[in-house]
Design an enzyme around this catalytic site. Structure first.
Site, short mmCIF file in Angstrom:
data_model
loop_
_atom_site.label_atom_id
_atom_site.label_comp_id
_atom_site.label_asym_id
_atom_site.label_seq_id
_atom_site.Cartn_x
_atom_site.Cartn_y
_atom_site.Cartn_z
CD GLU A 436 -2.94 0.77 -0.32
OE1 GLU A 436 -3.42 -0.23 -0.55
OE2 GLU A 436 -3.13 1.85 -0.73
C1 LIG Z 1 2.21 -9.85 0.34
C2 LIG Z 1 2.26 -8.75 -0.29
C3 LIG Z 1 0.82 -8.54 -0.76
C4 LIG Z 1 0.65 -7.42 -2.01
N1 LIG Z 1 -0.58 -7.10 -2.17
C5 LIG Z 1 -0.80 -6.26 -3.46
C6 LIG Z 1 -2.23 -6.09 -4.05
O1 LIG Z 1 -3.12 -6.85 -3.52
N2 LIG Z 1 -2.26 -5.52 -5.12
C7 LIG Z 1 -1.33 -5.08 -5.76
O2 LIG Z 1 -1.49 -4.33 -6.78
N3 LIG Z 1 -0.11 -4.91 -5.00
C8 LIG Z 1 0.35 -5.60 -4.00
N4 LIG Z 1 1.63 -5.86 -3.59
C9 LIG Z 1 2.50 -5.13 -4.00
C10 LIG Z 1 3.05 -3.85 -3.13
O3 LIG Z 1 2.04 -2.76 -3.05
C11 LIG Z 1 4.64 -3.58 -3.71
O4 LIG Z 1 5.39 -4.61 -3.40
C12 LIG Z 1 5.12 -2.32 -3.13
O5 LIG Z 1 4.21 -1.16 -3.89
C13 LIG Z 1 6.42 -2.20 -3.46
O6 LIG Z 1 6.77 -2.32 -4.79
P1 LIG Z 1 7.99 -3.16 -5.17
O7 LIG Z 1 7.96 -4.39 -4.51
O8 LIG Z 1 8.08 -3.19 -6.75
O9 LIG Z 1 9.29 -2.49 -4.68
P2 LIG Z 1 10.18 -1.13 -5.03
O10 LIG Z 1 9.04 -0.24 -5.70
O11 LIG Z 1 10.99 -1.75 -6.21
O12 LIG Z 1 10.87 -0.55 -3.98
C14 LIG Z 1 12.09 -1.26 -3.70
C15 LIG Z 1 12.65 -0.29 -2.42
O13 LIG Z 1 12.92 1.13 -3.11
C16 LIG Z 1 12.23 2.16 -2.60
N5 LIG Z 1 12.06 3.08 -3.66
C17 LIG Z 1 11.26 2.90 -4.86
N6 LIG Z 1 10.88 3.89 -5.34
C18 LIG Z 1 11.47 4.94 -4.91
C19 LIG Z 1 11.49 6.48 -4.98
N7 LIG Z 1 10.95 6.80 -6.13
N8 LIG Z 1 12.13 6.90 -3.96
C20 LIG Z 1 12.54 6.55 -2.86
N9 LIG Z 1 12.68 5.09 -2.65
C21 LIG Z 1 12.05 4.46 -3.44
C22 LIG Z 1 11.09 1.52 -1.83
O14 LIG Z 1 10.58 2.42 -0.84
C23 LIG Z 1 11.76 0.39 -1.39
O15 LIG Z 1 12.25 0.51 -0.24
C24 LIG Z 1 1.62 -6.63 -2.43
C25 LIG Z 1 2.89 -7.16 -2.01
C26 LIG Z 1 3.20 -8.14 -0.97
C27 LIG Z 1 4.47 -8.62 -0.94
#
Ligand SMILES: Cc1cc2nc3c(=O)[nH]c(=O)nc-3n(C[C@H](O)[C@H](O)[C@H](O)COP(=O)(O)OP(=O)(O)OC[C@H]3O[C@@H](n4cnc5c(N)ncnc54)[C@H](O)[C@@H]3O)c2cc1C
Length: 592
Positions: A436
Site C-alpha cells: 500500500e
Molecule cells: C504480500 C504482498 C501483498 C501485496 N498485495 C498487493 C495487492 O493486493 N495489489 C497490488 O497491486 N499490489 C500488492 N502488493 C505489491 C506492493 O504494493 C508492492 O510490493 C509495493 O508497492 C512495493 O513495490 P516493489 O515491491 O516493486 O518495490 P520497489 O518499488 O522496487 O521498492 C524497493 C525499495 O525502493 C524504494 N523506492 C522505490 N522507488 C522509490 C523512489 N521513487 N524514491 C525513494 N525510494 C524508492 C522503496 O521504498 C523500497 O524500499 C503486495 C505485495 C506483497 C509483498
C-alpha cells in the site's frame, strides 16, 4: 499461546473521550450510531473475531493457502466456514451506505471493528480489507449500474474484491505498468497482462471475485496519466445477474512468503479477459487517490492491531514465566517483576495507546470531511485526514514491527520458537511497511505533497492545535503541566524541522527527500505525544467528574502511560532533528 481479547475499555475511552463518537452520531445519517449502539456492536464483533477468527491464526500460518493444479486456491482449514459466519452475521456491511445494503455506520466504527478483526487474524482479515478498497473505488467512481451489480454483493461479503496494480516492473512506480485494455464491439474491453502480488486474487471463500485492474487503453499517455481502471470479474454475469461463463483470467502461482501465509498472494494472468471501464479512460490514477486515505489507514491499523495482540501475549507470558529474583524477592519472580521487562511492556502499552488515538482521529477526520454539516469543518478535516494518513500508515506500521519485535524479546528464546505464536506476529506485520505504498513512499508523500498543502498552512494548523493542548495541560497544573512542557519542547523541534523542510525543499527537492523518513518518524512521535496528553487531560476531567463508568485505576493508568511517553519517548523527537535537516550530501558521498 494466549487468546486475543478485544480491548473494549481502551477503545471506548478513545472513541468517547479522545475523539467524539457522540459528535458523529449527531450528524445527519448517523443518528443510529449513538455511543451505546456502537459500543454494543464493537463488543459483539470483538467477541466474534476472538472466537471465530483468532483460533485460526496459527492454522493459517502453518497450512498456508495452496494453489491446486487446476489454478484454484484452497485456503487453510476452517477459513471458509469462519468467513461464511462473518458474512452471515452481517459484519462486512457495517460502515457502508444503506443504499447498497450497508449498515450506514461511520468509518470510525468500521476502523475500530477492523482493529479487532486484524488482531484476531491478519491473514484472513486481508480478504475483507481488499474488498473494502474495491467497494470504496466503485462507490466513488463506478456507474449506478456497476454499483448495483457489484457493490451490493461485495458489501454483503458474498463476493470479494481485489486491487490489481503491481506488475514486475511496476511496483512503487505504478506508472510503469503495461497491462493493455482494448475496446470490444459491445462496449466492454479486453484486458491482457500479468499482475503480481495480488492479495486474495484467487480463493475458495466465495463464488465470485471482482478484480479491479489497472491497465492502459490504446494511445494512452505514458506514466500515471495513462492509467485506466477496469472491473474484471472472475465469473461473467448473465442478464439476470446470475454467475455465467468463467472469465479469461487465472492465478498462475502463489508466493511463498515471510508471513501472512494464510493470505494467497497471487500472480494473476489476464488473457483477453472481459473488463468494464470504471469512469473515464486515463483517470485511473486520480480515482486511486480518492480511496488512498482509507486504504492506507487500514494498513496503518495493522500496526496497531498486531501491536495490541503481541502486547496481550507478552503480558500473559511475562506474568507466567519465572526467572531470577526481583530486587527484594525471596524466591524466583515472574519476569514481569523485573524493571527491564516492565520497560518493554510499558513502551508497548504507551505506543499502542498513541497509535489507537492517531488511527481513530484519522478515521473520524475522514467521516467529518464527508458528513459534517459545517463546510469549514469538512474542509479542515479533509486536510487533516490527508496529512495524518501517511503518519498512520508509515509510523503505524513501523511501530507495529517494533512492537512485535519487543514482544518476541519479552519471550526470550521462546519468542524465537514458533510454538508460542509471537514469532508469527513479527513475521506477519513485516509486510505492512512495504505494501500500500512503501513507508519510503509515504514519507515522500508527506514532505512532497502534504507539507506544502495550503503553503504549509495545514501542518501549521496541526502544530497550533498541538500547542493549544500543551497550553491546556500547563493550565491544568500539577503533573499535567509537566506533560505540557514536554510537549512544547518537542513541538519546538518539530516546528524547526518543518520550517527547514518547507524552505529548503523548495530550493532543492533532494533536501526534503533526504530528510523525509526521519521527519515522518518525528511527526509520528510528536503526534503520539499530543494524543496522549489529550488522553491524560480527558482522564483528569473524568476523574474530577463522574468517571463515566471508568474506574479510578483505569483513569490513573492513562496518566501513567502519558507521563512515560512524554518524559521518556517524546524527547526522541529532538534527536531526529539533525537527520531531518542534514540534507543529502553524505547520502550521495557515501560509497555504497
Ligand atoms: C504480500 C504482498 C501483498 C501485496 N498485495 C498487493 C495487492 O493486493 N495489489 C497490488 O497491486 N499490489 C500488492 N502488493 C505489491 C506492493 O504494493 C508492492 O510490493 C509495493 O508497492 C512495493 O513495490 P516493489 O515491491 O516493486 O518495490 P520497489 O518499488 O522496487 O521498492 C524497493 C525499495 O525502493 C524504494 N523506492 C522505490 N522507488 C522509490 C523512489 N521513487 N524514491 C525513494 N525510494 C524508492 C522503496 O521504498 C523500497 O524500499 C503486495 C505485495 C506483497 C509483498
Amino acid at each position: 499461546m494466549s487468546d486475543y481479547r478485544a480491548p473494549l475499555e481502551d477503545m471506548r475511552f478513545v472513541l468517547e473521550h479522545v475523539v467524539d463518537i457522540a459528535g458523529l452520531a449527531a450528524l445527519d445519517g448517523f443518528e443510529h450510531a449513538d455511543p451505546e449502539t456502537v459500543l454494543g456492536l464493537l463488543e459483539e464483533s470483538g467477541r466474534f473475531f476472538s472466537e471465530q477468527f483468532a483460533p485460526l491464526n496459527r492454522v493459517g500460518d502453518v497450512q498456508h493457502s495452496r494453489r491446486n493444479d487446476d489454478g484454484s486456491v484452497t485456503t487453510p482449514e476452517g477459513f471458509a466456514k469462519a468467513y461464511t459466519r462473518y458474512v452471515d452475521a452481517g459484519w462486512p456491511a457495517v460502515p457502508f451506505p444503506p443504499e447498497y445494503g450497508g449498515g450506514g455506520f461511520p468509518w470510525l466504527v468500521g476502523v475500530a471493528m477492523q482493529e479487532t478483526m486484524t488482531a484476531a487474524n491478519m491473514g484472513l482479515s486481508l480478504c475483507p480489507l481488499l474488498t473494502q478498497g474495491a467497494i470504496d473505488m466503485l462507490l466513488h467512481h463506478g456507474s449506478e449500474d456497476q454499483r448495483e451489480t457489484y457493490v451490493t454483493k461485495m458489501v454483503s461479503g458474498e463476493w470479494t474484491g481485489t486491487m490489481n496494480l503491481t506488475e514486475s516492473q511496476a511496483g512503487s512506480d505504478v506508472g510503469a505498468l503495461t497491462t493493455r485494455a482494448v475496446p470490444a464491439d459491445d462496449g466492454s474491453w479486453r484486458i491482457t497482462g500479468q499482475k503480481i502480488f495480488i492479495t486474495y486474487g484467487e480463493h475458495d471463500l466465495v463464488d465470485n471475485i471482482v478484480h479491479l485492474v489497472l491497465a492502459r487503453v490504446p494511445d494512452a499517455p505514458p506514466g500515471t496519466k495513462g492509467i485506466s481502471c477496469f472491473i474484471v470479474p472472475k465469473f461473467l454475469l448473465g442478464d439476470d445477474g446470475a454467475l455465467g461463463e468463467r472469465n479469461a483470467l487465472e492465478c498462475v502461482s502463489i508466493e511463498h512468503k515471510l508471513g501472512i501465509n494464510a493470505s494467497p498472494t497471487c500472480v494473476m494472468a489476464y488473457e483477453d479477459a472481459v473488463g468494464y471501464l470504471i469512469g473515464e479512460p486515463n483517470q485511473g490514477m486520480r480515482y486511486m487517490f480518492t480511496m488512498m486515505n482509507t486504504a492506507r489507514l487500514s494498513v496503518g491499523l495493522e500496526g496497531l492491531a498486531i501491536g495490541e495482540r503481541a502486547y496481550q501475549q507478552a503480558v500473559a507470558y511475562a506474568t507466567e514465566r519465572t526467572q531470577g529474583r526481583a530486587l527484594g524477592a525471596k524466591s524466583a519472580s515472574a519476569i514481569i517483576e523485573h524493571a527491564d521487562v516492565r520497560r518493554m511492556l510499558l513502551t508497548m502499552k504507551a505506543k499502542i495507546e498513541a497509535l489507537r488515538g492517531l488511527a481513530y482521529l484519522n478515521a473520524e477526520s475522514i467521516d467529518l470531511s464527508k458528513h459534517s454539516d459545517d463546510e469549514a469543518v469538512r474542509q479542515a478535516r479533509d486536510e487533516l485526514a490527508d496529512l495524518l494518513t501517511p503518519i498512520s500508515k508509515g509510523w503505524g506500521t513501523d511501530l507495529g514491527c517494533e512492537l512485535a519485535s519487543i514482544a518476541v524479546q519479552v519471550h526470550g528464546g521462546m519468542g524465537f520458537i514458533e510454538e508460542t505464536g509471537v514469532a508469527q506476529h513479527y513475521r506477519d506485520i513485516r509486510i505492512a511497511p512495504i505494501y500500500e505504498g512503501t513507508n519510503g513512499i509515504q514519507a515522500i508523500d508527506l514532505v512532497g505533497r502534504k507539507l506544502p498543502m495550503r503553503d504549509g498552512g495545514v501542518i501549521g494548523d496541526l502544530l497550533d492545535e498541538m500547542a493549544a493542548t500543551a497550553d491546556d495541560a500547563a493550565e491544568a497544573g500539577g503533573e499535567l503541566a509537566e506533560l505540557g512542557t514536554r510537549l512544547t519542547d518537542a513541538l519546538d523541534s518539530l516546528r524547526e524541522a518543518t520550517t527547514w523542510l518547507l524552505t529548503n525543499g523548495r530550493t532543492d527537492p533532494n533536501n526534503a527527500l533526504a530528510g523525509a523518513t526521519p521527519y515522518l518518524e518525528m511527526l509520528g512521535v510528536v503526534t503520539g505525544g499530543w494524543i496522549l496528553v489529550r488522553s491524560a487531560l480527558a482522564a483528569e476531567r473524568l476523574r474530577a467528574g463522574d468517571g463515566d463508568g471508568f474506574s479510578d485505576d483505569f483513569l490513573d493508568q492513562k496518566l501513567v502511560t502519558a507521563r512515560f511517553y512524554a518524559t521518556q519517548l517524546l524527547p526522541q523527537a529532538a534527536g531526529l532533528l539533525p537527520a531531518v535537516t542534514a540534507g543529502p550530501a553524505d547520502l550521495f558521498a557515501a560509497a555504497l
